[in-house]
Design a protein around this motif. Structure first.
Motif, PDB file in Angstrom:
ATOM      1  N   PHE A   1      60.940  42.652  40.161  1.00 36.76           N
ATOM      2  CA  PHE A   1      60.062  43.736  40.599  1.00 36.76           C
ATOM      3  C   PHE A   1      58.871  43.889  39.648  1.00 36.76           C
ATOM      4  O   PHE A   1      57.723  44.062  40.084  1.00 36.76           O
ATOM      5  N   PHE A   2      59.121  43.794  38.348  1.00 36.76           N
ATOM      6  CA  PHE A   2      58.034  43.878  37.373  1.00 36.76           C
ATOM      7  C   PHE A   2      57.069  42.717  37.547  1.00 36.76           C
ATOM      8  O   PHE A   2      55.840  42.878  37.442  1.00 36.76           O
ATOM      9  N   ASN A   3      57.598  41.523  37.803  1.00 33.29           N
ATOM     10  CA  ASN A   3      56.752  40.348  38.008  1.00 33.29           C
ATOM     11  C   ASN A   3      55.858  40.523  39.237  1.00 33.29           C
ATOM     12  O   ASN A   3      54.675  40.152  39.218  1.00 33.29           O
ATOM     13  N   LEU A   4      56.422  41.083  40.299  1.00 29.89           N
ATOM     14  CA  LEU A   4      55.655  41.264  41.527  1.00 29.89           C
ATOM     15  C   LEU A   4      54.546  42.307  41.356  1.00 29.89           C
ATOM     16  O   LEU A   4      53.448  42.146  41.901  1.00 29.89           O
TER      17      LEU A   4
ATOM     18  N   ASN B   1      63.907  36.817  42.164  1.00 31.08           N
ATOM     19  CA  ASN B   1      64.942  37.514  41.399  1.00 31.08           C
ATOM     20  C   ASN B   1      65.233  38.906  41.941  1.00 31.08           C
ATOM     21  O   ASN B   1      66.276  39.494  41.630  1.00 31.08           O
ATOM     22  N   ILE B   2      64.320  39.441  42.729  1.00 33.16           N
ATOM     23  CA  ILE B   2      64.552  40.755  43.337  1.00 33.16           C
ATOM     24  C   ILE B   2      65.820  40.731  44.200  1.00 33.16           C
ATOM     25  O   ILE B   2      66.497  41.752  44.366  1.00 33.16           O
ATOM     26  N   LEU B   3      66.167  39.570  44.732  1.00 29.35           N
ATOM     27  CA  LEU B   3      67.344  39.459  45.601  1.00 29.35           C
ATOM     28  C   LEU B   3      68.663  39.492  44.839  1.00 29.35           C
ATOM     29  O   LEU B   3      69.729  39.537  45.467  1.00 29.35           O
ATOM     30  N   SER B   4      68.632  39.497  43.516  1.00 31.30           N
ATOM     31  CA  SER B   4      69.875  39.422  42.738  1.00 31.30           C
ATOM     32  C   SER B   4      70.763  40.633  42.971  1.00 31.30           C
ATOM     33  O   SER B   4      71.963  40.499  43.267  1.00 31.30           O
ATOM     34  N   PHE B   5      70.191  41.828  42.853  1.00 29.65           N
ATOM     35  CA  PHE B   5      71.016  43.027  43.030  1.00 29.65           C
ATOM     36  C   PHE B   5      71.481  43.209  44.471  1.00 29.65           C
ATOM     37  O   PHE B   5      72.655  43.568  44.683  1.00 29.65           O
ATOM     38  N   PRO B   6      70.645  42.996  45.483  1.00 31.40           N
ATOM     39  CA  PRO B   6      71.181  43.077  46.853  1.00 31.40           C
ATOM     40  C   PRO B   6      72.318  42.107  47.122  1.00 31.40           C
ATOM     41  O   PRO B   6      73.292  42.450  47.803  1.00 31.40           O
ATOM     42  N   LEU B   7      72.232  40.889  46.580  1.00 31.69           N
ATOM     43  CA  LEU B   7      73.331  39.935  46.749  1.00 31.69           C
ATOM     44  C   LEU B   7      74.591  40.408  46.032  1.00 31.69           C
ATOM     45  O   LEU B   7      75.712  40.273  46.548  1.00 31.69           O
ATOM     46  N   TYR B   8      74.409  40.975  44.845  1.00 33.40           N
ATOM     47  CA  TYR B   8      75.567  41.497  44.107  1.00 33.40           C
ATOM     48  C   TYR B   8      76.212  42.654  44.867  1.00 33.40           C
ATOM     49  O   TYR B   8      77.451  42.736  44.960  1.00 33.40           O
TER      50      TYR B   8
ATOM     51  N   SER C   1      60.401  40.088  30.671  1.00 30.74           N
ATOM     52  CA  SER C   1      59.732  39.462  31.804  1.00 30.74           C
ATOM     53  C   SER C   1      58.657  38.482  31.338  1.00 30.74           C
ATOM     54  O   SER C   1      58.502  37.393  31.911  1.00 30.74           O
ATOM     55  N   ILE C   2      57.934  38.865  30.299  1.00 33.06           N
ATOM     56  CA  ILE C   2      56.909  37.963  29.757  1.00 33.06           C
ATOM     57  C   ILE C   2      57.548  36.703  29.175  1.00 33.06           C
ATOM     58  O   ILE C   2      57.074  35.574  29.391  1.00 33.06           O
ATOM     59  N   LEU C   3      58.635  36.872  28.401  1.00 33.85           N
ATOM     60  CA  LEU C   3      59.325  35.710  27.841  1.00 33.85           C
ATOM     61  C   LEU C   3      59.913  34.827  28.938  1.00 33.85           C
ATOM     62  O   LEU C   3      59.895  33.594  28.834  1.00 33.85           O
ATOM     63  N   TRP C   4      60.439  35.461  29.982  1.00 36.32           N
ATOM     64  CA  TRP C   4      60.976  34.699  31.117  1.00 36.32           C
ATOM     65  C   TRP C   4      59.885  33.857  31.769  1.00 36.32           C
ATOM     66  O   TRP C   4      60.079  32.667  32.065  1.00 36.32           O
ATOM     67  N   THR C   5      58.733  34.468  31.997  1.00 36.66           N
ATOM     68  CA  THR C   5      57.624  33.747  32.641  1.00 36.66           C
ATOM     69  C   THR C   5      57.128  32.616  31.754  1.00 36.66           C
ATOM     70  O   THR C   5      56.845  31.502  32.242  1.00 36.66           O
TER      71      THR C   5
ATOM     72  N   VAL D   1      47.766  37.644  37.504  1.00 40.67           N
ATOM     73  CA  VAL D   1      47.506  36.396  36.767  1.00 40.67           C
ATOM     74  C   VAL D   1      47.258  35.230  37.715  1.00 40.67           C
ATOM     75  O   VAL D   1      46.285  34.465  37.516  1.00 40.67           O
ATOM     76  N   PRO D   2      48.051  34.991  38.759  1.00 35.82           N
ATOM     77  CA  PRO D   2      47.721  33.900  39.687  1.00 35.82           C
ATOM     78  C   PRO D   2      46.356  34.083  40.352  1.00 35.82           C
ATOM     79  O   PRO D   2      45.647  33.086  40.600  1.00 35.82           O
ATOM     80  N   LEU D   3      45.971  35.338  40.614  1.00 32.76           N
ATOM     81  CA  LEU D   3      44.656  35.575  41.199  1.00 32.76           C
ATOM     82  C   LEU D   3      43.544  35.222  40.222  1.00 32.76           C
ATOM     83  O   LEU D   3      42.519  34.629  40.613  1.00 32.76           O
ATOM     84  N   ILE D   4      43.738  35.581  38.957  1.00 30.59           N
ATOM     85  CA  ILE D   4      42.736  35.224  37.945  1.00 30.59           C
ATOM     86  C   ILE D   4      42.620  33.716  37.820  1.00 30.59           C
ATOM     87  O   ILE D   4      41.509  33.150  37.744  1.00 30.59           O
TER      88      ILE D   4
END
Length: 463
Positions: free
Chosen positions: A313-316, A148-155, A198-202, A322-325
């Motif tokens: 960006f917040f997810n990254l 999703n970080i690519l959204s603004f650069p594409l826009y 971001s939490i709800l999205w995940t 969490v994936p590491l845990i």
């Protein structure tokens, strides 16, 4: 010479000659200046029209004649008849342009519908293909959300390509940051406004992927369509939106479909857990949309792109732990990085990103209802792939539940004024029928009288 016209339009006008005094030309009922030559044409009267020519044109029935216009104006180059076609042409041109714009918008909307449904079906099917060699739903969710970080650069790339007055990336970023308030973007705003969404999205995506491990793609996509009913219920309760009986019926139909889907395998086993995961995904998706409308309101295309990039960006930064845990606790063990199916992972992430971009761009370019229809079309699309490729056999209960949920989804797409518009249409249709019936009776009576006159008989209407 002067002319007099009978007040009765059915009689022919007559002309009479009068002796003109001296060298002046005098029009009856009109004040005209003196002229030096008796053979000179009459002068234009106060209203800008030659009275004699005015009457002659009216008598001869000159096509297109209007009172107050004459050949005198045409000789001067101020032709009146040329003005009407110009206005008509401009009106026809604007009407044609409006129709063409509407047609292009509808055609573009249909194209967006196909792209939305195709991207969503592709995402669902590629996820199931990924599960054959890599069954780690949270890692897939985390990896896809980072894109999703690519959204603004594409826009911004589209902004540079389509706008003459170009802004720098920093200027455009600050302009789109107004979505978060007047203070702009800061760490406190990032944690306060972005973290809940971001939490709800995940959670939404993670529960959706969990459901795909238990159910077929058709069942999961159909159950996910219930989020529209949950959005209505939450908006009615939280946002105090208008109450609509038809949407309550649609919500009841969605709940009925959920129960039937769970009942298909007897409320036990993987099927029940899959239904629970899919309903949980639809619920968190509805909560995400209602909270977005409550706290952030409506966002334009640039603000939506900025928001998606911020969530990525917040997810990254904050959710990468969490994936590491899960990896060290062996809940999701993926082995070495070289053994990961990067092709499938990039395919899922890319299709997910395309779906999100199409949803936001489609709302701007075409009608929002078409985007919802595109999401609904993913159900028959997944059903066709499951039937032809995976040879899935659908039970009668599952088919009935899917149809009920889809019908409820369509009812939720009705506009708020649908009842008023429908009653107005039915009233207009009911008024036209007596008029058409009366016209038919009138035409038949005229034909009857004409036949009787032709045969030498007189038709007497009976009481």
């Amino acid at each position: 010479m002067s002319s007099t016209e009978s007040p009765d339009l059915g009689e022919q006008p007559c002309f009479r000659l009068e002796q003109l005094p001296g060298n002046s030309t005098h029009l009856s009922g009109k004040a005209s200046p003196q002229v030096n030559n008796r053979w000179h044409a009459p002068e234009v009267t106060a209203n800008g029209v030659q009275d004699i020519e005015n009457r002659i044109l009216r008598i001869t029935g000159y096509y297109g004649y209007k009172s107050g216009y004459s050949s005198y104006k045409r000789e001067d180059g101020s032709e009146s008849h040329a003005e009407t076609p110009v206005s008509e042409t401009s009106g026809d041109g604007s009407t044609y342009q409006t129709c063409a714009t509407t047609v292009l918008k509808v055609l573009g909307g249909l194209l967006v519908v196909l792209c939305v449904s195709s991207s969503w079906v592709g995402t669902t099917q590629v996820v199931q293909l990924t599960y054959k060699s890599f069954s780690c739903p949270f890692f897939i969710t985390w990896f896809s959300t980072n894109w999703n970080i690519l959204s603004f650069p594409l826009y911004y790339s589209g902004h540079v390509a389509t706008t003459r007055e170009k802004q720098t990336p920093i200027q455009k970023f600050r302009e789109c940051s107004r979505l978060f308030g007047e203070e702009g973007m800061s760490l406190r705003v990032l944690l306060k406004r972005t973290a809940p969404f971001s939490i709800l999205w995940t959670l939404t995506n993670y529960l959706y992927l969990l459901a795909l491990r238990k159910l077929t793609a058709t069942d999961v996509s159909a159950l996910y369509c219930c989020h529209k009913a949950f959005v209505f219920l939450l908006s009615w309760i939280v946002l105090k939106d208008r109450f609509m009986g038809v949407r309550i019926v649609a919500a009841i139909m969605a709940i009925t479909g959920i129960v039937m889907m769970a009942y298909a395998d007897g409320f036990h086993g993987d099927s029940f857990m899959g239904v629970a995961f899919a309903v949980g995904s639809a619920s968190t998706s509805a909560l995400y949309k209602v909270l977005f409308k409550m706290f952030l309101g409506s966002a334009n295309l640039g603000e939506a792109a900025h928001f998606f990039s911020t969530m990525g960006f917040f997810n990254l930064i904050f959710i990468s732990c969490v994936p590491l845990i899960l990896y060290f606790t062996k809940v999701e063990h993926w082995g070495s990085l070289s053994s990961l199916p990067w092709g499938y992972l990039c395919g899922v992430a890319g299709l997910w990103l395309v779906f999100n971009i199409l949803v936001n761009v489609g709302v701007v370019l075409t009608y929002p209802i078409l985007i919802s229809i595109g999401t609904l079309l993913s159900v028959p699309g997944n059903a066709a792939i499951d039937l032809l490729k995976h040879e899935v056999i659908f039970s009668v209960v599952r088919l009935a539940a899917t149809c009920i949920i889809c019908l409820g989804f369509l009812l939720l797409l009705l506009p708020e004024e649908w009842d008023t518009v429908t009653l107005r249409f039915l009233t207009t249709l009911a008024d036209k029928k007596p008029e058409e019936h009366g016209e038919e009776l009138t035409e038949s009576s005229i034909q009857t009288r004409s036949r009787s006159r032709a045969n030498g008989a007189v038709s007497i209407p009976m009481a």
